[in-house]
Scaffold this active site. Structure first.
Site: not given
Length: 248
Positions: A147, A160, A164
């Site tokens: 991402s 998150y 990633k």
């Protein structure tokens, strides 16, 4: 019509985690439409089976696997079922993920662990185990779905973003570790109109601060997924490929 040989997946076996919806579902369909047999994995096996039925309707083989992609036991079970059923895996797509928004000071340990498990711990286990088997056989390709949050300021989704970023580092490292027979790359995805977007404000679903000015449609990830899985990218490994509408 005979498919372009660079994008002909006839006889190939492809595993897609989180393959029952969103970006994963689009990739499953694209691979199957070009001849691949597909293993669809996610937590709800009934949803995977619905997609598997669509794949079989195309004349391909399909296996639905219910598993938790953030737990090593589930990852190991998926690998064993894939090899027991098909005898090989040619392409692995680590697509399953979650990105719950939460102020950093409110993140619980359980939430932190859940986010890292699904976005990094599980993908590491799957990629390492499949890469090892690929390297001992005929080789293959692994695609990790990352991402833009991994490389840009992303307040409210810090666990998150960190997971990633770790996935990016893993991609480059595994590409070197299991070369030359295994290629490992990542798609660094921008804002896409998947299930997550249902919680967005209406304006965010229409406009995004990227060069193309809008979020991506799920089918717009397909070209990158096909390319990185195919002989068309035979000299491409350890690459973090942005598919983000021009966010840089």
């Amino acid at each position: 019509m005979t498919p372009d040989p660079l994008f002909d997946f006839t006889g190939k076996v492809i595993v897609v985690t989180g393959g029952s919806r969103g970006l994963g579902y689009r990739m499953v369909k694209a691979y199957a439409e070009r001849g691949a047999d597909v293993i669809i994995a996610s937590r709800k096996v009934e949803n995977c089976e619905k997609v598997a039925e669509q794949v079989r309707a195309m004349g391909r083989k399909a296996l639905a696997v219910g598993m938790h992609a953030g737990r090593w036991a589930g990852c190991d079970s998926l690998v064993e079922q894939a090899y027991d059923t098909f005898g090989r895996v040619d392409v692995l797509v680590n697509n399953a993920g979650m990105s719950p928004a939460c102020p950093s000071h409110e993140v619980s340990e359980a939430l932190f662990d859940s986010v890292l498990n699904l976005n990094f711990k599980g993908p590491f286990r799957l990629a390492s185990q499949v890469a090892h088997r690929m390297a001992q056989a005929d080789g293959g390709a692994i695609i990790n779905i990352s991402s833009i949050a991994s490389t840009r300021s992303s307040p409210g989704v810090v666990p998150y973003s960190g997971a990633k970023a770790a996935l990016n580092a893993m991609t480059v490292s595994l590409a070197r570790e299991y070369a030359p027979k295994v290629r490992v790359n990542a798609i660094v995805a921008g804002p896409f109109l998947t299930d997550i977007a249902e919680a967005w404000e209406a304006e965010k679903r229409e406009k995004q601060p990227v060069a193309l000015g809008r979020p991506g449609l799920p089918e717009e990830i397909v070209t990158a997924a096909l390319m990185l899985a195919s002989p068309a990218s035979s000299y491409t490994t350890g690459v973090l490929l942005p598919v983000d509408g021009g966010s840089g």
